[in-house]
Write a protein that holds these residues in place. Structure first.
Motif, short mmCIF file in Angstrom:
data_model
loop_
_atom_site.label_atom_id
_atom_site.label_comp_id
_atom_site.label_asym_id
_atom_site.label_seq_id
_atom_site.Cartn_x
_atom_site.Cartn_y
_atom_site.Cartn_z
N GLU A 1 0.84 -1.19 0.00
CA GLU A 1 0.00 0.00 0.00
C GLU A 1 0.88 1.24 0.00
O GLU A 1 1.83 1.34 0.77
N ASN A 2 0.57 2.18 -0.88
CA ASN A 2 1.25 3.48 -0.90
C ASN A 2 0.32 4.53 -0.32
O ASN A 2 -0.81 4.67 -0.77
N PHE A 3 0.81 5.27 0.66
CA PHE A 3 0.03 6.35 1.23
C PHE A 3 0.29 7.66 0.50
O PHE A 3 -0.36 8.65 0.75
N SER A 4 1.26 7.67 -0.41
CA SER A 4 1.59 8.88 -1.16
C SER A 4 1.14 8.73 -2.60
O SER A 4 1.54 7.79 -3.29
N SER A 5 0.31 9.65 -3.07
CA SER A 5 -0.16 9.58 -4.45
C SER A 5 0.89 10.06 -5.45
O SER A 5 0.70 9.98 -6.65
N GLU A 6 2.03 10.55 -4.93
CA GLU A 6 3.07 11.08 -5.81
C GLU A 6 4.00 9.99 -6.33
O GLU A 6 4.79 10.23 -7.23
N ILE A 7 3.95 8.79 -5.73
CA ILE A 7 4.89 7.74 -6.09
C ILE A 7 4.48 7.09 -7.41
O ILE A 7 3.33 6.74 -7.61
N ASN A 8 5.44 6.93 -8.32
CA ASN A 8 5.16 6.36 -9.63
C ASN A 8 6.02 5.14 -9.94
O ASN A 8 6.11 4.72 -11.07
N GLY A 9 6.70 4.59 -8.95
CA GLY A 9 7.54 3.43 -9.18
C GLY A 9 6.72 2.17 -9.37
O GLY A 9 5.51 2.15 -9.22
N CYS A 10 7.41 1.10 -9.71
CA CYS A 10 6.75 -0.18 -9.97
C CYS A 10 7.23 -1.22 -8.97
O CYS A 10 8.35 -1.17 -8.47
N ASN A 11 6.36 -2.20 -8.70
CA ASN A 11 6.73 -3.37 -7.91
C ASN A 11 6.43 -4.61 -8.73
O ASN A 11 5.46 -4.64 -9.50
N TYR A 12 7.28 -5.63 -8.57
CA TYR A 12 7.18 -6.84 -9.37
C TYR A 12 6.98 -8.05 -8.45
O TYR A 12 7.77 -8.27 -7.53
N ILE A 13 5.93 -8.82 -8.71
CA ILE A 13 5.64 -10.04 -7.97
C ILE A 13 5.69 -11.18 -8.98
O ILE A 13 4.77 -11.34 -9.79
N ASN A 14 6.78 -11.96 -8.96
CA ASN A 14 7.04 -12.93 -10.02
C ASN A 14 7.43 -14.30 -9.46
O ASN A 14 8.17 -14.39 -8.47
N LYS A 15 6.93 -15.35 -10.09
CA LYS A 15 7.38 -16.72 -9.88
C LYS A 15 7.23 -17.16 -8.41
O LYS A 15 8.09 -17.84 -7.87
N ASN A 16 6.13 -16.77 -7.79
CA ASN A 16 5.83 -17.20 -6.43
C ASN A 16 4.70 -18.23 -6.45
O ASN A 16 3.91 -18.30 -7.39
N VAL A 17 4.64 -19.02 -5.40
CA VAL A 17 3.51 -19.91 -5.15
C VAL A 17 2.78 -19.37 -3.93
O VAL A 17 3.38 -19.18 -2.87
N ILE A 18 1.49 -19.10 -4.09
CA ILE A 18 0.70 -18.50 -3.02
C ILE A 18 -0.51 -19.37 -2.75
O ILE A 18 -1.35 -19.60 -3.62
N THR A 19 -0.58 -19.90 -1.54
CA THR A 19 -1.71 -20.70 -1.12
C THR A 19 -2.10 -20.30 0.29
O THR A 19 -1.26 -20.21 1.17
N SER A 20 -3.36 -19.99 0.48
CA SER A 20 -3.83 -19.55 1.79
C SER A 20 -5.18 -20.20 2.08
O SER A 20 -6.23 -19.59 1.95
N THR A 21 -5.14 -21.45 2.42
CA THR A 21 -6.32 -22.26 2.60
C THR A 21 -7.21 -21.68 3.70
O THR A 21 -6.73 -21.27 4.76
N PHE A 22 -8.50 -21.66 3.45
CA PHE A 22 -9.46 -21.18 4.43
C PHE A 22 -9.46 -22.09 5.66
O PHE A 22 -9.55 -23.31 5.55
N GLN A 23 -9.34 -21.47 6.84
CA GLN A 23 -9.36 -22.22 8.09
C GLN A 23 -10.24 -21.49 9.09
O GLN A 23 -10.00 -20.32 9.40
#
Length: 205
Positions: free
Chosen positions: A27-49
């Motif tokens: 989350e960015n709290f500043s609207s002035e930021i224009n950079g990029c973030n990269y989310i690559n080649k991850n495995v994401i599992t969050s089973t409902f419990q």
């Protein structure tokens, strides 16, 4: 992984996130930021419990590129994507996610291309468009070419006139081969005749 304030130009790559309440929170709290973030080649599992509502990725910020990740057995893959800048979600595989891939609260600038949606038939809608603008979900593979089945996974202006539409055509008719292969599930190990025997549930690709 959590980041707020001025949080940009990061790479989150080659990780396994399992059973976190929120695997990645940006989350960015500043609207002035224009950079990029990269989310690559991850495995994401969050089973409902229990009563815990787990989320794979929470985004409320500037440009993010989400590519070549595997999302499986999540209650929600994304939550509160609310940014006016581009979120590029490409070449990912989504397998048996229970409640939703994404709910659009504000942003209509998310781009989906060449993703594979391997869908459990008894789930709730995967895409809900609250953005107020048309969302383009064309050029993705849905494990079917039947519009009536795909429309069951979408909640938009066809279901509620106060929502905006979602476009699904043209469809990919075949699995997009450059996306990740889903990991083996329900792996078991047995000793049979003095040998170790591994077995697992077959992939759906």
């Amino acid at each position: 992984i959590s980041g707020g304030g001025t949080f940009n130009n990061n790479i989150i790559c080659d990780n396994i996130f399992e059973n976190a309440n929120v695997s990645i929170y940006l989350e960015n709290f500043s609207s002035e930021i224009n950079g990029c973030n990269y989310i690559n080649k991850n495995v994401i599992t969050s089973t409902f419990q229990g009563n815990t509502e787990k989320v794979g990725i929470y985004l409320s910020m500037d440009s993010v590129f989400i590519e070549n990740n595997t999302f499986y057995d999540n209650l929600n893959c994304f939550n509160s994507i609310s940014t006016d800048k581009v979120i590029d979600i490409s070449q990912n595989v989504f397998l048996d996610n229970k409640n939703g891939i994404v709910t659009y609260n504000k942003s209509s600038n998310s781009v989906y291309n060449n993703n594979n949606f391997i869908i459990n038939n008894d789930i709730k809608p995967l895409f809900v468009n609250n953005s107020g603008k048309r969302i383009d979900l064309s050029n993705n593979y849905w494990n079917t070419t039947n519009d009536s089945i795909i429309n069951n996974y979408i909640y938009d202006s066809n279901d509620d006139p106060e929502l905006a539409p979602i476009t699904i055509h043209p469809l990919l008719e075949d699995y997009y081969i450059d996306a990740p292969i889903t990991p083996p599930l329900q792996v078991t190990k047995q000793y049979i005749d003095d040998k170790v025997v591994l077995s697992w549930r077959a992939n759906k690709e």
